[in-house]
Design an enzyme around this catalytic site. Structure first.
Site, PDB file in Angstrom:
ATOM      1  N   HIS A 258       0.817  -1.214   0.000  1.00  0.00           N
ATOM      2  CA  HIS A 258       0.000   0.000   0.000  1.00  0.00           C
ATOM      3  C   HIS A 258       0.850   1.263   0.000  1.00  0.00           C
ATOM      4  CE1 HIS A 258       1.384  -0.663   4.027  1.00  0.00           C
ATOM      5  NE2 HIS A 258       1.148   0.590   4.278  1.00  0.00           N
ATOM      6  N   CYS A 259       2.162   1.152   0.301  1.00  0.00           N
ATOM      7  CA  CYS A 259       2.991   2.348   0.525  1.00  0.00           C
ATOM      8  C   CYS A 259       3.956   2.642  -0.621  1.00  0.00           C
ATOM      9  CB  CYS A 259       3.790   2.197   1.820  1.00  0.00           C
ATOM     10  SG  CYS A 259       2.809   2.419   3.315  1.00  0.00           S
ATOM     11  N   LEU A 260       4.942   1.771  -0.806  1.00  0.00           N
ATOM     12  CA  LEU A 260       6.066   2.123  -1.672  1.00  0.00           C
ATOM     13  C   LEU A 260       5.682   2.459  -3.109  1.00  0.00           C
ATOM     14  CD1 LEU A 260       9.161   0.024  -0.634  1.00  0.00           C
ATOM     15  CD2 LEU A 260       8.392   2.261   0.130  1.00  0.00           C
ATOM     16  N   VAL A 262       3.016   3.739  -4.088  1.00  0.00           N
ATOM     17  CA  VAL A 262       1.985   4.776  -4.085  1.00  0.00           C
ATOM     18  C   VAL A 262       2.476   6.100  -3.504  1.00  0.00           C
ATOM     19  CG1 VAL A 262      -0.296   5.392  -3.172  1.00  0.00           C
ATOM     20  CG2 VAL A 262       0.147   3.054  -3.975  1.00  0.00           C
ATOM     21  N   ASP A 263       3.064   6.045  -2.312  1.00  0.00           N
ATOM     22  CA  ASP A 263       3.329   7.266  -1.546  1.00  0.00           C
ATOM     23  C   ASP A 263       4.220   8.281  -2.267  1.00  0.00           C
ATOM     24  OD1 ASP A 263       1.778   6.013   0.265  1.00  0.00           O
ATOM     25  OD2 ASP A 263       3.311   5.714   1.787  1.00  0.00           O
TER      26      ASP A 263
END
Length: 418
Positions: A258-260, A262-263
């Site tokens: 969910h992070c790398l 996207v963020d």
């Protein structure tokens, strides 16, 4: 305090249970009725909360789970921990907006709302606050608000525990910061206050962009080193002997979760929208990491060619399908792209991952099997995508006719590394 945690995913549920354990009265709110049904039955679906922990806080009355917004009335502090995905490169903040409207309907003077969802700098002040004010009829200052980014490491809780990781906290004013810091002080061993919400929002993006860019660098180095005939893993190990000025990152088949993936794009989008300039490091890193599954398939194709075999018709077993070691999450996992490419080339693809919860295999569109000696021996090629602790690596080395190892965990004449 009476606490609401909106969003009962891996971030929200972990926070809600921990808050209940330290003495708060917690309502876990989620719009997914199937998720609420599992919670009421004390069935945990996240790594950092056991079903025993969940049963304990449910039985004590310190925690309840609901999809009924009416149950949110009277909260002292509410935490928003909802998804913030990208849609075609554009941040989708509709979950935050919807949640803010729901909480705003129950917001009263003196209560606080904290955003934990990862987002671009300015979201708390420019998006969350106006919705809360409009929905509640109150003004900022009548209520408190702030931003405190999550720092959970799925699959790695033994090394980095939830409450043992320092927690960044911020507020829209001094009173908000005091309230929010006081709440998190009772849950985390260390809280780190910063001067404002934009600082905290940017800090979260810096943390993940640092990892994203460095992973892309070693992934590109792995491709270059293979072409040059150099063992990139040995070179990385050698570089890591330097005691200063170097942080060890290792290659892999791509990035997920969910992070790398996207963020960093949140910051890239914000820079383009407000400043009209690209965030070149993030965009280049995204391009490199996005192409790693294609590189894995290309290397595998070349290896099979050398053995007089074609990918088309070959039986290929993918080991480790989640985006991170020992995790259960398939979101944005590069394994899906690897499987898709191999199937399009005519391969007979199977997957094995002991960590995938029942039902999640539908995201991959390939049959799931056990990583047994028989399955491994029957494969023309085995691809180790994620080296989960539950895999018997020695057995894989012994039985696989050929292994393409993306994690540098295996050895022998039948093993080739990324």
């Amino acid at each position: 305090m009476d606490v609401v945690v909106a969003g009962q995913g891996y971030v929200g549920l972990t926070l809600a249970v921990r808050a209940a354990e330290v003495g708060h009265r917690v309502v876990g709110y989620d719009v997914d009725p199937h998720r609420i049904k599992r919670l009421i039955s004390a069935e945990s679906y996240v790594d950092d909360v056991t079903s025993t922990q969940l049963r304990t806080v449910l039985d004590s009355g310190a925690y309840c789970a609901t999809a009924d917004a009416a149950a949110l009335a009277g909260f002292d502090i509410a935490v928003i921990a909802v998804p913030t995905p990208l849609r075609d490169g554009v941040p989708d903040l509709t979950y935050i907006e919807s949640c803010a409207r729901t909480l705003g309907a129950h917001l009263r003077p003196g209560a606080a709302v904290v955003l934990e969802s990862t987002t671009y700098p300015g979201t708390t002040e420019e998006l969350l606050l106006p919705i809360l004010e409009q929905t509640s009829g109150l003004k900022a200052g009548d209520f408190q608000a702030g931003f405190s980014p999550e720092r959970i490491a799925p699959g790695n809780r033994k090394r980095w525990s939830f409450d043992g990781t320092p927690k960044l906290v911020s507020g829209i004013d001094a009173k908000s910061l005091d309230t929010i810091k006081g709440f998190y002080d009772g849950i985390f061993g260390t809280t780190v206050p910063v001067s404002g919400t934009k600082v905290a929002e940017l800090a979260k993006l810096i943390e993940n962009t640092f990892r994203f860019v460095n992973i892309s660098m070693v992934n590109e180095l792995a491709m270059l080193a293979a072409a040059l005939g150099v063992d990139v893993w040995e070179a990385i190990d050698a570089a890591a002997t330097k005691p200063f000025g170097f942080t060890r990152f290792t290659p892999g088949p791509g990035v997920g979760g969910h992070c790398l993936p996207v963020d960093p794009m949140f910051l890239s989008w914000k820079a383009q929208q407000d400043l009209g300039v690209p965030f070149r490091f993030a965009e280049l890193a995204s391009e490199v990491n996005r192409n790693m599954p294609d590189y894995v398939v290309r290397r595998l194709t070349e290896a099979l060619d050398k053995r007089g075999m074609s990918v088309s018709g070959s039986r290929i077993l993918l080991l480790g399908l989640t985006y991170k070691i020992n995790a259960t999450d398939l979101r944005e996992s590069p394994s899906a792209r690897v499987a898709e490419l191999l199937v399009s080339l005519g391969a007979q693809v199977r997957g094995a991952d002991p960590n995938i919860p029942d039902g999640d295999d539908t995201k991959l569109n390939v049959p799931l099997v056990d990583a047994s000696a028989e399955e491994i021996a029957a494969a023309d090629a085995v691809v180790l995508l994620m080296d989960h602790a539950r895999f018997d690596l020695a057995m894989i080395e012994k039985n696989a006719p050929y292994v393409f190892d993306c994690r540098h965990r295996l050895s022998g004449p039948n093993v080739e590394t990324l």
